[in-house]
Scaffold this active site. Sequence first.
Site, PDB file in Angstrom:
ATOM      1  N   GLU A  37       0.822  -1.211   0.000  1.00  0.00           N
ATOM      2  CA  GLU A  37       0.000   0.000   0.000  1.00  0.00           C
ATOM      3  C   GLU A  37       0.858   1.264   0.000  1.00  0.00           C
ATOM      4  OE1 GLU A  37      -3.071   0.333  -0.571  1.00  0.00           O
ATOM      5  OE2 GLU A  37      -3.637  -1.774  -0.518  1.00  0.00           O
ATOM      6  N   TYR A 120      -6.263   6.722   4.361  1.00  0.00           N
ATOM      7  CA  TYR A 120      -6.342   5.689   3.328  1.00  0.00           C
ATOM      8  C   TYR A 120      -5.522   4.458   3.706  1.00  0.00           C
ATOM      9  CZ  TYR A 120      -5.454   2.846  -0.669  1.00  0.00           C
ATOM     10  OH  TYR A 120      -5.336   1.739  -1.471  1.00  0.00           O
ATOM     11  N   ASP A 138      -9.657   6.004  -2.519  1.00  0.00           N
ATOM     12  CA  ASP A 138      -8.507   6.482  -3.286  1.00  0.00           C
ATOM     13  C   ASP A 138      -9.027   7.081  -4.591  1.00  0.00           C
ATOM     14  OD1 ASP A 138      -9.220   4.293  -4.828  1.00  0.00           O
ATOM     15  OD2 ASP A 138      -7.177   3.508  -4.998  1.00  0.00           O
TER      16      ASP A 138
END
Length: 350
Positions: A37, A120, A138
């Site tokens: 990520e 996020y 996102d």
Amino acid sequence: MHYPATFKKNLIEWFKINQRQMPWRDTNDPYFIWTSEVMLQQTQVDTVRSYYLRFIKRFPTIEALANASEEEVLKHWEGLGYYSRARNFHTAAKEVVEKHEGQVPYQPDVFKTLKGVGPYTQAAVMSIAFNHPLPTVDGNVFRVWSRLNNDESDIALQSTRKTYEAELQPYVDSESGTFNQAMMELGALICTPKTPLCMFCPVQSHCESYALGTVLDLPVKTKKIKKKQLTYDVYLIDNHQGGYLIEQRSSKLLNNMWQFPMYDTKPTEQELKKEFGESLHVDETCLGTVKHQFTHMTWTLNIYRAKINAADFDTVTMNRKWLTRENRHQLTLPVSMSKIYDTFCERTNE
């Protein structure tokens, strides 16, 4: 807007059949998922894949990452850009080892306290690794959700993110990690920015903008501020032995990485001689120009060559070295400097 149960069902069924094979989708290890990520922020999936595999091979555990030097971490990040991501991730790994016995925190609120973990990253890692009911928003999700709802809210605003998170919350009460990944994958493969494949969309029947013919008008986003334009003169100082002088940056941008000497105001040859010694000879012919884009600025780098008698110049300092073919892969250069080396230095050494 709350869609019927068939919306989530159709989306997840599509995802399970059509999802791209990613190495980080073959694990539930929160460290590996977290690594992916961080790398995927502002970087294309195809680029990340090879970096991810190399990174976790060298740092297979969070302890291995925490115990590594910053220089080595940046070296394995070289070329991905946005180096603050790597520095923050390295710091966070140390925090996990020092404060959490080497275990990535299971609790979302605790995980969010780690360096570099924003809303996020918190939602993505916690939902995918631990199935916590947190929606991820996102760029892909912004696009998908705005089109599904024919929503003209400005996605550059924080208030829009908060609204979307609240609207998506009911869909992550179960299978949160799968739903979040399905939404992002839909945006990446089907609901693309310029040429969306609406006829193949598994949730087309739920899409208001498709029904109204407004798909290409969404999402709405205020224009970015014009990038700052900066011009530098870069000097390739050759020691006649295949080495080029490099310096370690001390500024916040690209901190501690290595660069060729560069100046925002073109120095005279006398000024360069004063800095590097009287044996320095500068060729005033510009070899070429390299441009490099950052998020908020553009560098234009004009390249010049110079030669120096290495015996007359002592580079044994903390922030200067000779860059050679032999040590090139031990030192971390920004992408712009790597491009200059590959284009102008390697060509000369052939």
